[in-house]
Design a protein around this motif. Structure first.
Motif, PDB file in Angstrom:
ATOM      1  N   SER A 353       0.843  -1.198   0.000  1.00 46.91           N
ATOM      2  CA  SER A 353       0.000   0.000   0.000  1.00 46.91           C
ATOM      3  C   SER A 353       0.880   1.251   0.000  1.00 46.91           C
ATOM      4  O   SER A 353       1.846   1.335   0.765  1.00 46.91           O
ATOM      5  N   ILE A 399      -8.283   5.530  -3.816  1.00 44.47           N
ATOM      6  CA  ILE A 399      -7.885   6.193  -5.064  1.00 44.47           C
ATOM      7  C   ILE A 399      -7.648   5.186  -6.179  1.00 44.47           C
ATOM      8  O   ILE A 399      -8.039   5.394  -7.316  1.00 44.47           O
ATOM      9  N   CYS A 400      -6.989   4.090  -5.846  1.00 42.63           N
ATOM     10  CA  CYS A 400      -6.621   3.131  -6.897  1.00 42.63           C
ATOM     11  C   CYS A 400      -7.148   1.745  -6.552  1.00 42.63           C
ATOM     12  O   CYS A 400      -7.619   1.495  -5.444  1.00 42.63           O
ATOM     13  N   LEU A 402      -5.781  -0.960  -5.748  1.00 38.16           N
ATOM     14  CA  LEU A 402      -5.103  -1.816  -4.772  1.00 38.16           C
ATOM     15  C   LEU A 402      -6.002  -2.066  -3.558  1.00 38.16           C
ATOM     16  O   LEU A 402      -6.006  -3.153  -2.987  1.00 38.16           O
TER      17      LEU A 402
END
Ligand code: SF4
Length: 441
Positions: A353, A399-400, A402
């Motif tokens: 992360s 945000i992404c 992951l």
């Protein structure tokens, strides 16, 4: 037997060198493409139905058509070779053994997209491959397939290889672009998308290694012929890297019409489960897709055979969309502990992360701690619901992707293997020395 498009010459000695590759018909697709207009190439790629081979499965032709073309602003093609998804090693195979296939695909794609300077961003751990790629680039340049005025067409193209620093997050396209610009690889908020503002704020297409390599056979046989291979929206061939408790781990090219059962048990592919054991579960598309128990993996919820393609692997019984993912096929036999595997994945995502979003930064570490506790026989029943709650609060709130990738394995493990979690909690002594096994399912 599956048709081979990408790996058909992989067995030929010396295929990694220009001379041998050329003798096998290499760069004829590039010669053909450079006589076409960029729009004609785009139409072929659209007609092929090629879906991005990096994990998301987004149609490549459509992605290319989104590329902004403002007057006087350079555009870029960036090949994402940051293959870091646990269980996935198909792009490494392509780059190591068939580097000219990638370079030829990049030349055709760069010409189509109008990129005079293109990049390969490769994960740091693939330390020996940049030299192979750079040698192939030099060979292609010496033969007139890269550099200035390629084959007298007036088209210029340079390709550069950039090594990453070993961060999984740089496989996310905007983090990759940040890293390529020399910054810390933190994902960007989207929009703007890279097709509008990508590398150095210029319009950029980021594509996976296998996607770009597939452009070569598409131009070679035409998009329409490529689309006839496979089934439905799963056109062409797909590389799968198979690993885990199987007899024949390796990289296989499949045409997406074979069943999952055939892929696991046939001698042409995985050759069955090692030591004659039984299949417990599988992670069919790299660690970011949910773990699937054997009963749902071999058959759909309606009892139909499940096929190795985008549609069939998305058909019911799963927490999320398609399970084709990055093509990393991880097989687990009856002796494997689901809690331990889930904990290992949670640790991985926590470690990788980037820390920008609170749900991902805090949630991944929290999930890892709880899973570790359960695995050590120190868990409580309410921990299972807490885990469920945490993963729900991560998914869709970052945000992404992951964050989602960290949440899904935990969700799937609890959804399909809750009994095994409970067994660990009820049998704190036993779970340190034994596995839950398959007999209980
Ligand atoms: Fe970083 Fe995780 Fe947020 Fe992605 S989801 S931007 S990896 S903190």
């Amino acid at each position: 037997m599956s048709k081979k498009l990408l790996l058909k010459d992989a067995h030929i000695e010396g295929i990694r060198y220009f001379e041998t590759y050329r003798k096998q018909g290499g760069y004829t697709a590039a010669e053909k493409a450079l006589k076409m207009t960029p729009d004609e190439i785009l139409e072929e790629v659209k007609a092929s139905g090629l879906r991005g081979r990096g994990g998301a499965g987004f149609p490549t032709g459509m992605k290319w058509s989104f590329l902004a073309k403002p007057e006087g602003v350079p555009r870029h093609l960036v090949v994402n070779a940051d293959e870091s998804e646990p269980g996935t090693f198909k792009d490494r195979y392509l780059m190591e053994f068939l580097p000219h296939l990638l370079i030829e695909g990049m030349l055709i794609s760069s010409y189509c997209l109008g990129s005079n300077v293109s990049y390969i961003y490769i994960r740091g751990e693939y330390s020996w491959i940049p030299d192979i790629l750079e040698e192939a680039i030099e060979e292609a340049k010496a033969a007139g397939f890269l550099g200035k005025n390629i084959l007298g067409t007036g088209f210029d193209c340079e390709i550069y290889v950039q090594r990453g620093g070993g961060a999984y997050i740089c496989g996310e396209e905007t983090a990759l672009l940040e890293s390529l610009e020399g910054k810390r690889g933190n994902p960007r908020l989207k929009p703007p998308f890279p097709a509008v503002k990508g590398l150095w704020e210029r319009p950029t297409v980021v594509n996976n290694v296998e996607s770009i390599a597939a452009v070569v056979p598409i131009i070679d046989i035409t998009g329409a012929e490529y689309a006839k291979i496979g089934v439905g929206r799963s056109t062409g061939t797909k590389l799968i890297s198979a690993c885990g408790n199987i007899n024949k781990p390796g990289v296989y090219e499949i045409d997406m019409t074979i069943t999952v059962e055939e892929f696991i048990y046939s001698d042409e592919y995985c050759g069955g489960i090692k030591d004659g054991k039984r299949l417990k579960a599988c992670i069919p598309g790299g660690s970011s897709v949910p773990i699937v128990p054997a009963n749902l993996l071999l058959k759909t919820v309606n009892g139909e055979p499940r096929y190795m393609n985008y549609e069939s692997l998305a058909d019911g019984g799963f927490a999320t969309g398609t399970m084709m993912g990055s093509g990393g096929f991880i097989v687990l036999d009856e002796d494997q502990c689901i809690v331990e595997h889930t904990m290992t994945l949670a640790r991985f995502y926590n470690h990788e992360s980037c820390g920008q979003c609170t749900p991902c930064r805090e949630g991944t570490g929290w999930m890892y701690k709880i899973l570790k506790k359960i695995e050590k026989g120190e868990g409580k029943m309410e921990d299972i619901d807490l885990l469920w709650d945490i993963q729900r609060k991560i998914e869709g709130n970052t945000i992404c992707p992951l964050g989602d990738a960290a949440a899904w394995p935990v969700a799937a493990a609890i959804r399909h293997f809750r009994d095994e979690f409970e067994w660990h909690i009820k049998n704190p002594e036993l779970c340190l020395t034994q596995n839950y096994g398959l007999a209980n399912y």
